[in-house]
Design an enzyme around this catalytic site. Sequence first.
Site, short mmCIF file in Angstrom:
data_model
loop_
_atom_site.label_atom_id
_atom_site.label_comp_id
_atom_site.label_asym_id
_atom_site.label_seq_id
_atom_site.Cartn_x
_atom_site.Cartn_y
_atom_site.Cartn_z
N ASN A 1 37.51 -28.81 -35.48
CA ASN A 1 37.80 -27.40 -35.37
C ASN A 1 38.36 -27.32 -33.76
O ASN A 1 38.09 -26.12 -33.40
CB ASN A 1 36.78 -26.77 -35.82
CG ASN A 1 35.41 -26.70 -34.97
OD1 ASN A 1 35.28 -27.52 -34.25
ND2 ASN A 1 34.03 -26.23 -35.67
N LYS B 1 37.72 -30.63 -27.96
CA LYS B 1 37.36 -31.61 -28.63
C LYS B 1 38.41 -32.83 -28.87
O LYS B 1 39.67 -32.49 -28.67
CB LYS B 1 36.91 -31.29 -30.17
CG LYS B 1 35.49 -30.28 -29.97
CD LYS B 1 35.02 -30.03 -31.42
CE LYS B 1 33.78 -29.01 -31.36
NZ LYS B 1 33.42 -28.81 -32.88
N GLU C 1 24.24 -27.36 -21.45
CA GLU C 1 25.51 -28.22 -21.86
C GLU C 1 26.15 -28.21 -20.12
O GLU C 1 26.84 -29.37 -20.21
CB GLU C 1 26.26 -27.55 -22.67
CG GLU C 1 25.59 -27.41 -23.86
CD GLU C 1 26.13 -26.53 -25.20
OE1 GLU C 1 27.36 -25.94 -24.75
OE2 GLU C 1 25.56 -26.15 -26.29
N HIS D 1 34.80 -26.25 -28.67
CA HIS D 1 33.33 -25.86 -28.67
C HIS D 1 33.07 -25.11 -27.51
O HIS D 1 33.75 -24.85 -26.78
CB HIS D 1 32.56 -27.12 -28.29
CG HIS D 1 31.05 -27.05 -28.00
ND1 HIS D 1 30.09 -26.85 -29.03
CD2 HIS D 1 30.36 -26.85 -26.95
CE1 HIS D 1 28.89 -26.47 -28.47
NE2 HIS D 1 29.11 -26.13 -27.01
N TYR E 1 24.38 -31.85 -29.31
CA TYR E 1 24.39 -31.38 -30.66
C TYR E 1 22.84 -31.65 -31.11
O TYR E 1 22.85 -31.89 -32.35
CB TYR E 1 25.44 -32.19 -31.41
CG TYR E 1 26.79 -31.51 -31.32
CD1 TYR E 1 26.73 -30.19 -31.38
CD2 TYR E 1 27.99 -32.34 -31.27
CE1 TYR E 1 28.37 -29.53 -31.55
CE2 TYR E 1 29.17 -31.83 -31.20
CZ TYR E 1 29.47 -30.48 -31.17
OH TYR E 1 30.45 -29.83 -31.21
P1 DAT Z 1 30.02 -23.95 -33.52
O1 DAT Z 1 30.76 -25.12 -33.18
O2 DAT Z 1 30.96 -22.87 -34.13
O3 DAT Z 1 28.89 -23.59 -32.69
P2 DAT Z 1 27.62 -25.05 -35.31
O4 DAT Z 1 27.07 -25.16 -33.78
O5 DAT Z 1 27.27 -24.44 -36.29
O6 DAT Z 1 29.04 -24.35 -35.08
O7 DAT Z 1 28.00 -26.70 -35.63
C1 DAT Z 1 28.73 -27.54 -34.28
C2 DAT Z 1 29.63 -28.27 -35.07
O8 DAT Z 1 29.06 -29.00 -36.08
C3 DAT Z 1 30.91 -27.43 -35.58
O9 DAT Z 1 31.58 -26.97 -34.83
C4 DAT Z 1 31.54 -28.70 -36.63
C5 DAT Z 1 30.36 -29.33 -36.96
N1 DAT Z 1 29.96 -28.83 -38.22
C6 DAT Z 1 29.01 -27.49 -38.53
N2 DAT Z 1 28.81 -27.31 -39.70
C7 DAT Z 1 29.45 -28.48 -40.36
C8 DAT Z 1 29.46 -28.67 -41.88
N3 DAT Z 1 28.67 -27.82 -42.71
N4 DAT Z 1 30.17 -29.82 -42.09
C9 DAT Z 1 30.72 -30.71 -41.32
N5 DAT Z 1 30.72 -30.41 -39.94
C10 DAT Z 1 30.00 -29.41 -39.47
MG MG Z 2 27.28 -24.42 -31.95
#
Ligand code: DAT
Ligand code: MG
Length: 132
Positions: free
Chosen positions: A106, A3, A120, A109, A43
Amino acid sequence: MIKPDGVRRGLTPEILARIARKGYRVVGLKQMTISRQTAENHYGEHKERPFFGELVDFITGGPVVAIALEGNEAIAGWRAMMGATNPANAAPGTIRADFATTTGENVTHGSDSSESAARELGLFFADGELLS
Ligand code: DAT
Ligand code: MG
């Protein structure tokens, strides 16, 4: 994907080295800036979440490195290498534990299923850009 925070912080070589050490084959690799439309599509599962706007702003806010990995159970294995979404909950030694402090930024991805991986990969790589 690495990212924008990971790219900006110069973590691309470190993350590619971890992928190489693990033993995955890189069949596609591209540094690119994602359009808003592609980010919203990527997303899409999160579009009703309160953080969606910030997430799209963040992922389009600088170049990313899109990586197509191949290997035995690469989807689950890459997610294990990344660690939990919230770096505070990520196991020591994972990318998110080692290099991140916030859920919003973080570093990496990873697709969460073969269906999302296919979808994707199609967003970030054109036909013919992946090694066979
Ligand atoms: P992952 O990236 O582990 O697949 P995800 O699909 O639940 O996680 O979410 C996608 C991204 O969205 C994640 O990497 C960071 C952001 N995100 C998720 N939950 C969040 C939250 N509660 N607050 C802010 N950003 C968040
Ligand atoms: Mg995810």
